[in-house]
Design a protein around this motif. Structure first.
Motif, PDB file in Angstrom:
ATOM      1  N   ASP A 119       0.803  -1.222   0.000  1.00 33.39           N
ATOM      2  CA  ASP A 119       0.000   0.000   0.000  1.00 33.39           C
ATOM      3  C   ASP A 119       0.836   1.272   0.000  1.00 33.39           C
ATOM      4  OD1 ASP A 119      -2.165  -1.550  -0.003  1.00 33.39           O
ATOM      5  OD2 ASP A 119      -2.631  -1.343   2.138  1.00 33.39           O
ATOM      6  N   TRP A 120       2.103   1.141   0.314  1.00 33.55           N
ATOM      7  CA  TRP A 120       2.917   2.367   0.453  1.00 33.55           C
ATOM      8  C   TRP A 120       3.964   2.494  -0.627  1.00 33.55           C
ATOM      9  CZ3 TRP A 120       4.556  -0.378   5.402  1.00 33.55           C
ATOM     10  CH2 TRP A 120       3.455  -0.526   6.261  1.00 33.55           C
ATOM     11  N   MET A 121       3.806   1.793  -1.723  1.00 35.33           N
ATOM     12  CA  MET A 121       4.877   1.730  -2.722  1.00 35.33           C
ATOM     13  C   MET A 121       5.406   3.100  -3.132  1.00 35.33           C
ATOM     14  SD  MET A 121       5.771  -1.278  -3.266  1.00 35.33           S
ATOM     15  CE  MET A 121       6.175  -2.174  -4.742  1.00 35.33           C
ATOM     16  N   GLN A 122       4.529   4.104  -3.209  1.00 34.40           N
ATOM     17  CA  GLN A 122       4.983   5.411  -3.683  1.00 34.40           C
ATOM     18  C   GLN A 122       5.320   6.367  -2.533  1.00 34.40           C
ATOM     19  OE1 GLN A 122       5.934   5.861  -6.709  1.00 34.40           O
ATOM     20  NE2 GLN A 122       5.195   3.786  -7.138  1.00 34.40           N
ATOM     21  N   ARG A 123       5.239   5.873  -1.303  1.00 36.11           N
ATOM     22  CA  ARG A 123       5.597   6.758  -0.185  1.00 36.11           C
ATOM     23  C   ARG A 123       7.099   6.770   0.027  1.00 36.11           C
ATOM     24  NH1 ARG A 123       1.977   5.941   5.012  1.00 36.11           N
ATOM     25  NH2 ARG A 123       3.489   7.409   5.825  1.00 36.11           N
ATOM     26  N   GLN A 124       7.588   7.870   0.638  1.00 32.26           N
ATOM     27  CA  GLN A 124       9.018   7.929   0.906  1.00 32.26           C
ATOM     28  C   GLN A 124       9.322   7.128   2.155  1.00 32.26           C
ATOM     29  OE1 GLN A 124       9.987  12.084   0.963  1.00 32.26           O
ATOM     30  NE2 GLN A 124       9.949  12.218  -1.268  1.00 32.26           N
ATOM     31  N   VAL A 125      10.383   6.333   2.067  1.00 27.49           N
ATOM     32  CA  VAL A 125      10.641   5.359   3.124  1.00 27.49           C
ATOM     33  C   VAL A 125      10.969   6.043   4.456  1.00 27.49           C
ATOM     34  CG1 VAL A 125      13.112   5.036   2.660  1.00 27.49           C
ATOM     35  CG2 VAL A 125      11.764   3.144   3.542  1.00 27.49           C
ATOM     36  N   ASP A 126      11.579   7.247   4.402  1.00 27.65           N
ATOM     37  CA  ASP A 126      11.937   7.902   5.666  1.00 27.65           C
ATOM     38  C   ASP A 126      10.729   8.504   6.383  1.00 27.65           C
ATOM     39  OD1 ASP A 126      11.579   9.809   3.747  1.00 27.65           O
ATOM     40  OD2 ASP A 126      13.203  11.114   4.410  1.00 27.65           O
ATOM     41  N   GLN A 127       9.577   8.477   5.719  1.00 25.76           N
ATOM     42  CA  GLN A 127       8.361   8.990   6.367  1.00 25.76           C
ATOM     43  C   GLN A 127       7.574   7.874   7.067  1.00 25.76           C
ATOM     44  OE1 GLN A 127       7.344  12.365   6.106  1.00 25.76           O
ATOM     45  NE2 GLN A 127       9.272  12.828   5.102  1.00 25.76           N
ATOM     46  N   LEU A 128       8.065   6.630   6.949  1.00 24.65           N
ATOM     47  CA  LEU A 128       7.349   5.502   7.585  1.00 24.65           C
ATOM     48  C   LEU A 128       7.848   5.300   9.016  1.00 24.65           C
ATOM     49  CD1 LEU A 128       7.565   2.894   4.676  1.00 24.65           C
ATOM     50  CD2 LEU A 128       5.683   4.437   5.185  1.00 24.65           C
ATOM     51  N   SER A 129       7.062   4.584   9.795  1.00 27.24           N
ATOM     52  CA  SER A 129       7.485   4.305  11.172  1.00 27.24           C
ATOM     53  C   SER A 129       8.594   3.244  11.155  1.00 27.24           C
ATOM     54  CB  SER A 129       6.302   3.779  11.976  1.00 27.24           C
ATOM     55  OG  SER A 129       6.059   2.432  11.616  1.00 27.24           O
ATOM     56  N   GLY A 130       9.280   3.088  12.289  1.00 27.04           N
ATOM     57  CA  GLY A 130      10.393   2.144  12.371  1.00 27.04           C
ATOM     58  C   GLY A 130       9.993   0.729  11.971  1.00 27.04           C
ATOM     59  N   GLY A 131       8.840   0.285  12.475  1.00 20.68           N
ATOM     60  CA  GLY A 131       8.379  -1.066  12.179  1.00 20.68           C
ATOM     61  C   GLY A 131       8.029  -1.244  10.712  1.00 20.68           C
ATOM     62  N   GLN A 132       7.418  -0.193  10.134  1.00 22.93           N
ATOM     63  CA  GLN A 132       7.079  -0.255   8.709  1.00 22.93           C
ATOM     64  C   GLN A 132       8.356  -0.304   7.872  1.00 22.93           C
ATOM     65  OE1 GLN A 132       4.739   3.345   8.683  1.00 22.93           O
ATOM     66  NE2 GLN A 132       2.812   2.233   8.708  1.00 22.93           N
ATOM     67  N   GLN A 133       9.331   0.509   8.274  1.00 26.04           N
ATOM     68  CA  GLN A 133      10.599   0.516   7.538  1.00 26.04           C
ATOM     69  C   GLN A 133      11.263  -0.857   7.588  1.00 26.04           C
ATOM     70  OE1 GLN A 133      13.400   3.606   8.595  1.00 26.04           O
ATOM     71  NE2 GLN A 133      11.896   5.225   8.365  1.00 26.04           N
ATOM     72  N   ALA A 134      11.218  -1.498   8.766  1.00 24.78           N
ATOM     73  CA  ALA A 134      11.871  -2.807   8.912  1.00 24.78           C
ATOM     74  C   ALA A 134      11.313  -3.798   7.892  1.00 24.78           C
ATOM     75  CB  ALA A 134      11.669  -3.335  10.328  1.00 24.78           C
ATOM     76  N   ARG A 135      10.008  -3.704   7.626  1.00 23.24           N
ATOM     77  CA  ARG A 135       9.412  -4.620   6.643  1.00 23.24           C
ATOM     78  C   ARG A 135       9.850  -4.268   5.225  1.00 23.24           C
ATOM     79  NH1 ARG A 135       4.053  -3.285   9.260  1.00 23.24           N
ATOM     80  NH2 ARG A 135       2.988  -3.922   7.357  1.00 23.24           N
ATOM     81  N   VAL A 136      10.049  -2.966   4.982  1.00 19.54           N
ATOM     82  CA  VAL A 136      10.520  -2.560   3.648  1.00 19.54           C
ATOM     83  C   VAL A 136      11.943  -3.069   3.409  1.00 19.54           C
ATOM     84  CG1 VAL A 136      11.075  -0.603   2.158  1.00 19.54           C
ATOM     85  CG2 VAL A 136       9.051  -0.514   3.623  1.00 19.54           C
TER      86      VAL A 136
END
Lengths: 242, 328
Positions: A119-136
């Motif tokens: 769902d976040w493919m076009q979002r910037q990765v540094d704007q995600l939470s720590g847990g979301q980033q870990a999955r990316v």
């Protein structure tokens, strides 16, 4: 035949004389106290650190494989990742295809779906939470479809649901004739999801084998200086300090 | 998107090139002049275009391209949006080399190209010292060693200025340092071109490394990229570009810092996709700034480097402000 064979692996002042193997379909957990050498071991396998000794991948010496081929076979997820630039999630996952030199959209889409980040493919990765980033970051490694996936504390920053989700995902990944080696601090999760464990203590292997063989009072006392309540029979297994 | 940016910038570059040939104090026919120059005629048009405007335009474009590309490469390598070409010490080294020409009268047989040649030698020496001092290409070591060599070169440059043989030599030196592409001939372009081609080649060969480095050097190495070799190639390439451009045109500030910074959001922040657009935009910017210099009323010429700094600094403040709002 072993997927990975490690013989007499040493890195000065960090790890010494490590002998270990990984068979196809297996998920191997590396456990141990802080500074025991878990990350160092994974970094050697991931081609990040120079080492003494031998690592064989499918009976071929890793040292003699070209870097790019090695990277196609072995994917490495470091303990902490950060993107220097405000890349989109899609671009980060696509970076996983770098060793292959392509932009395999299907692999990228699949990796994003597997880690639930589509769902976040076009979002910037540094704007995600720590847990979301870990999955990316994990999706980036999955997109490379490595035969052996190394993950250094992949669930450390995840909530309970995603800890279970990611470990189930990694186990499923390993089952497909591939292999996963991960370092993990939560011994209950390690006992529940890993086929075998390797307990490191002061840079050496203190014990290796099934969770029942490794997670004993004696071993935990030596490695962690704790007395633990160990119940491997219950579902799920429980290992907590007393 | 990146392709669209690149092709738009190419069109803009061509337009800037043609416009730059038409601008000047004498009104001449551009196309006949260009054809005449290429055909070896010596009409007024051919002389003005071929000997004055064409070299000036081409040098402005080449210098701008070198600064834009080296800025993008260094920012990518050091993973720092504030990295700029002078960080490697090469530009101060080039300035010192060129200043020595004014002071000691080196290479008299080379005539007007002497500061350029001495500048190239200065840049090369500074670069070698920096790489020796840094030992590896770890980003913080490159920054520290570059700063150290810059400081030494800066001190030496100040000494040269201090003991300038006469006020005229000092003025010439200071004006030269302020950066300009006027009164340069095609021989300067021949000096710049090899360094430009080799430097660009070195940088562009490391695009995959720049991609991988977005996620840190650990990830880059785990993806089979040779971090040590690649980063040395990048520093070498960037230093060749900036050293040669300073050697030919003096120091032109802010281009290498700002151009990549402005373009980055347009290429979705990908460091590998930034290289070509930054090259083109750097060329356009320096050439356009030089056109502004030429359009200003005659008299004492405003130096190109001064103009880029005057325009660049407020733009930079605005960028810092915008970045600040994102985080507060």
């Amino acid at each position: 035949m072993d997927l990975i064979t490690i013989r007499q692996l040493s890195v000065s002042r960090r790890i010494a004389d490590i002998n270990l193997n990984l068979v196809p379909g297996e998920m191997l957990g590396v456990i141990g106290a802080n500074g025991a050498g878990k990350s160092t071991l994974l970094q050697c396998l991931g081609g990040v650190l120079p080492y003494r000794g031998e690592i064989l991948l499918n009976d071929r010496l890793l040292r003699q494989m070209p870097g790019r081929e090695q990277a196609r076979q072995i994917g490495f997820l470091p303990q902490s990742s950060q993107s220097a630039w405000a890349l989109t999630v899609e671009d980060v996952i696509t970076l996983g295809r770098l060793p292959w030199g392509d932009n395999d959209q299907e692999a990228v889409r699949q990796a994003a779906a597997d880690t639930q980040v589509s769902d976040w493919m076009q979002r910037q990765v540094d704007q995600l939470s720590g847990g979301q980033q870990a999955r990316v970051w994990l999706a980036r490694v999955l997109a490379g479809k490595p035969t052996v996936l190394l993950a250094d504390e992949p669930v450390a920053s995840l909530d309970l649901y995603h800890q279970q989700y990611i470990l189930t995902l990694l186990r499923r990944y390993a089952r497909n004739n591939r292999g996963v080696i991960l370092s993990i601090h939560d011994l209950s999760l390690a006992a529940r999801y890993c086929d075998r464990l390797c307990l490191l203590h002061q840079g050496r292997v203190l014990a290796a084998g099934t969770p029942a063989e490794v997670l004993t009072q004696d071993h935990l006392r030596t490695a962690f200086h704790i007395d633990a309540h160990i119940d491997l029979e219950s579902q799920p297994p429980i290992i907590v300090p007393k | 998107m990146a392709r669209l940016i690149t092709s738009s910038l190419l069109v803009l570059l061509l337009a800037t090139f043609v416009l730059s040939l038409t601008i000047g104090s004498t009104s001449v026919q551009v196309l006949p002049g260009l054809c005449g120059f290429l055909g070896g005629q010596d009409t007024l048009d051919a002389i003005v275009i071929g000997e004055i405007r064409l070299p000036r335009t081409l040098i402005a474009l080449a210098v701008g391209a070198a600064l834009g590309l080296s800025g993008a490469a260094l920012q990518g390598l050091l993973r720092n949006p504030l990295a700029e070409p002078s960080l490697t010490g090469a530009s101060q080294g080039a300035a010192l080399g060129a200043a020595s020409v004014f002071y000691f009268g080196l290479f008299p047989q080379l005539g007007a190209a002497a500061p350029g040649v001495a500048g190239l030698i200065g840049a090369a020496v500074a670069l070698m010292l920096m790489l020796m001092l840094a030992g590896s290409a770890r980003s913080h070591m490159v920054i520290m060693a570059g700063l150290a060599i810059s400081t030494v070169s800066g001190a030496a440059l100040a000494t040269v200025l201090n003991f300038a043989p006469n006020p005229y030599a000092m003025q010439e030196l200071v004006f030269w340092l302020l950066g300009s592409v006027s009164e340069r001939g095609l021989e300067h372009l021949w000096l710049l071109l090899p360094a430009l081609l080799i430097g660009s080649g070195l940088i562009l060969s490391q695009r995959r490394l720049l991609s991988g480095l977005s996620l840190g050097d650990e990830v880059a190495r785990s993806m089979g990229l040779n971090y040590r070799y690649g980063s040395i190639m990048l520093v070498l390439g960037a230093s060749m570009l900036v050293g040669s451009s300073v050697a030919v045109a003096g120091s032109i500030g802010f281009v290498g810092l700002l151009v990549p910074h402005i373009l980055r959001p347009l290429v979705k922040h990908r460091p590998d996709r930034l290289l070509i657009p930054a090259t083109l935009a750097g060329a356009i910017l320096v050439c356009a700034a030089d056109m502004v210099v030429r359009l200003l009323p005659p008299g004492r010429e405003l130096k190109l480097g001064v103009l880029t700094s005057l325009l660049g600094a407020p733009l930079f403040i605005w960028l810092v402000w915008k970045e600040r709002k994102r985080w507060i």
